[in-house]
Design a protein around this motif. Structure first.
Motif, short mmCIF file in Angstrom:
data_model
loop_
_atom_site.label_atom_id
_atom_site.label_comp_id
_atom_site.label_asym_id
_atom_site.label_seq_id
_atom_site.Cartn_x
_atom_site.Cartn_y
_atom_site.Cartn_z
N THR A 103 -38.68 19.94 26.58
CA THR A 103 -38.74 18.61 25.95
C THR A 103 -38.84 17.49 26.99
OG1 THR A 103 -36.33 18.66 25.82
CG2 THR A 103 -37.55 19.28 23.81
N GLY A 104 -39.29 17.84 28.20
CA GLY A 104 -39.50 16.82 29.21
C GLY A 104 -38.45 16.71 30.29
N ALA A 105 -37.36 17.46 30.20
CA ALA A 105 -36.31 17.37 31.21
C ALA A 105 -36.82 17.77 32.59
CB ALA A 105 -35.12 18.25 30.82
N LYS A 106 -37.59 18.83 32.66
CA LYS A 106 -38.11 19.31 33.95
C LYS A 106 -38.92 18.22 34.63
CE LYS A 106 -41.29 22.85 35.83
NZ LYS A 106 -40.81 22.74 37.17
N GLU A 107 -39.85 17.65 33.91
CA GLU A 107 -40.72 16.63 34.48
C GLU A 107 -39.93 15.40 34.91
OE1 GLU A 107 -42.90 19.45 32.01
OE2 GLU A 107 -41.15 18.22 31.57
N ARG A 108 -39.00 14.98 34.08
CA ARG A 108 -38.20 13.79 34.40
C ARG A 108 -37.33 14.02 35.64
NH1 ARG A 108 -33.33 11.02 30.91
NH2 ARG A 108 -33.04 9.26 32.33
N ILE A 109 -36.65 15.15 35.68
CA ILE A 109 -35.76 15.43 36.82
C ILE A 109 -36.57 15.55 38.11
CG2 ILE A 109 -34.28 17.22 37.82
CD1 ILE A 109 -33.18 17.59 34.90
N GLU A 110 -37.68 16.28 38.06
CA GLU A 110 -38.47 16.44 39.28
C GLU A 110 -39.05 15.11 39.76
OE1 GLU A 110 -41.17 19.74 38.46
OE2 GLU A 110 -39.59 21.16 39.04
N LYS A 111 -39.39 14.24 38.82
CA LYS A 111 -39.93 12.92 39.20
C LYS A 111 -38.83 11.99 39.71
CE LYS A 111 -42.40 8.91 37.49
NZ LYS A 111 -42.82 8.17 36.32
N GLU A 112 -37.76 11.85 38.95
CA GLU A 112 -36.72 10.87 39.28
C GLU A 112 -35.79 11.33 40.40
OE1 GLU A 112 -34.66 9.20 35.88
OE2 GLU A 112 -36.53 9.14 34.72
N ALA A 113 -35.46 12.61 40.46
CA ALA A 113 -34.54 13.10 41.49
C ALA A 113 -35.27 13.71 42.68
CB ALA A 113 -33.57 14.12 40.89
N ASP A 114 -36.55 13.99 42.51
CA ASP A 114 -37.38 14.56 43.57
C ASP A 114 -36.82 15.88 44.10
OD1 ASP A 114 -39.64 14.65 45.20
OD2 ASP A 114 -38.61 13.62 46.86
N ILE A 115 -36.38 16.73 43.16
CA ILE A 115 -35.89 18.07 43.49
C ILE A 115 -36.42 19.05 42.44
CG2 ILE A 115 -33.80 17.44 44.77
CD1 ILE A 115 -32.22 17.75 42.19
#
Length: 192
Positions: A166-178
């Motif tokens: 539901t978008g968690a992967k994309e958001r975390i990788e973008k915002e936290a850069d991990i």
């Protein structure tokens, strides 16, 4: 010298079976994010289960090892969903002869005592994994990552048991850069 990773396929298969049997609840629900869904994945029914908890630790440790994160020193996340996941990873690591601590991230910094937001052995200067049982928006994991970084930790990945896609992967990788890692996708659970 490279050693082969132990085969956890039986543990993974049994954990998937238990998740389907015990944790997937069908019916219209409102998630903590405010979004609505036709099912709920109640992973506390897994992470606090006498058999499944050990499997969670084995599967998550294997996931992290296979992703190249075999040198982390501590794992945990935002209380309360991540608490038993961190404990399971800590125990699985101990069973494998590895020293991995667990930690708990409070939703807010304490205003009394030592005023900590991250509880447990100090994470300052340590490689850590931020854990969650599942994530819809990535908000809880991002809160944990921010608190860990503020405490001086080197957060190397976020890992969840089940990704809801539901978008968690994309958001975390973008915002936290991990990297965002997950043991099971919703497709494996037969969810659409």
């Amino acid at each position: 010298m490279t050693s082969a990773l132990p085969d956890v396929s039986d543990a993974r298969a049994r954990l998937l079976e238990l998740i389907k049997e015990l944790a997937v609840v069908r019916g219209r629900v409102t998630l903590s994010s405010g979004k609505e869904a036709d099912y709920y994945i109640d992973l506390r029914r897994i992470t606090l289960h006498h058999e499944a908890s050990k499997l969670v630790g084995q599967v998550m440790l294997d996931l992290l090892d296979r992703a190249g994160h075999n040198d982390f020193q501590s794992a945990g996340g935002l209380t309360m969903g991540a608490d038993p996941v961190g404990a399971a990873v800590m125990h699985a690591a101990a069973d494998a002869g590895r020293a991995v601590d667990a930690f708990v991230v409070r939703k807010a910094q304490k205003s009394y005592g030592m005023g900590r937001q991250v509880e447990g052995p100090d994470v300052k200067g340590r490689k850590v994994i931020a854990l969650e049982d599942t994530s819809t928006t990535g908000g809880s994991a991002l809160t944990a990552v921010e608190a860990l970084r503020n405490a001086g930790a080197d957060v190397v990945a976020v890992a969840v048991i089940v990704d809801r896609d539901t978008g968690a992967k994309e958001r975390i990788e973008k915002e936290a850069d991990i990297p965002y890692l997950f043991a099971f996708g919703k497709d494996e659970l037969g969810l659409d």
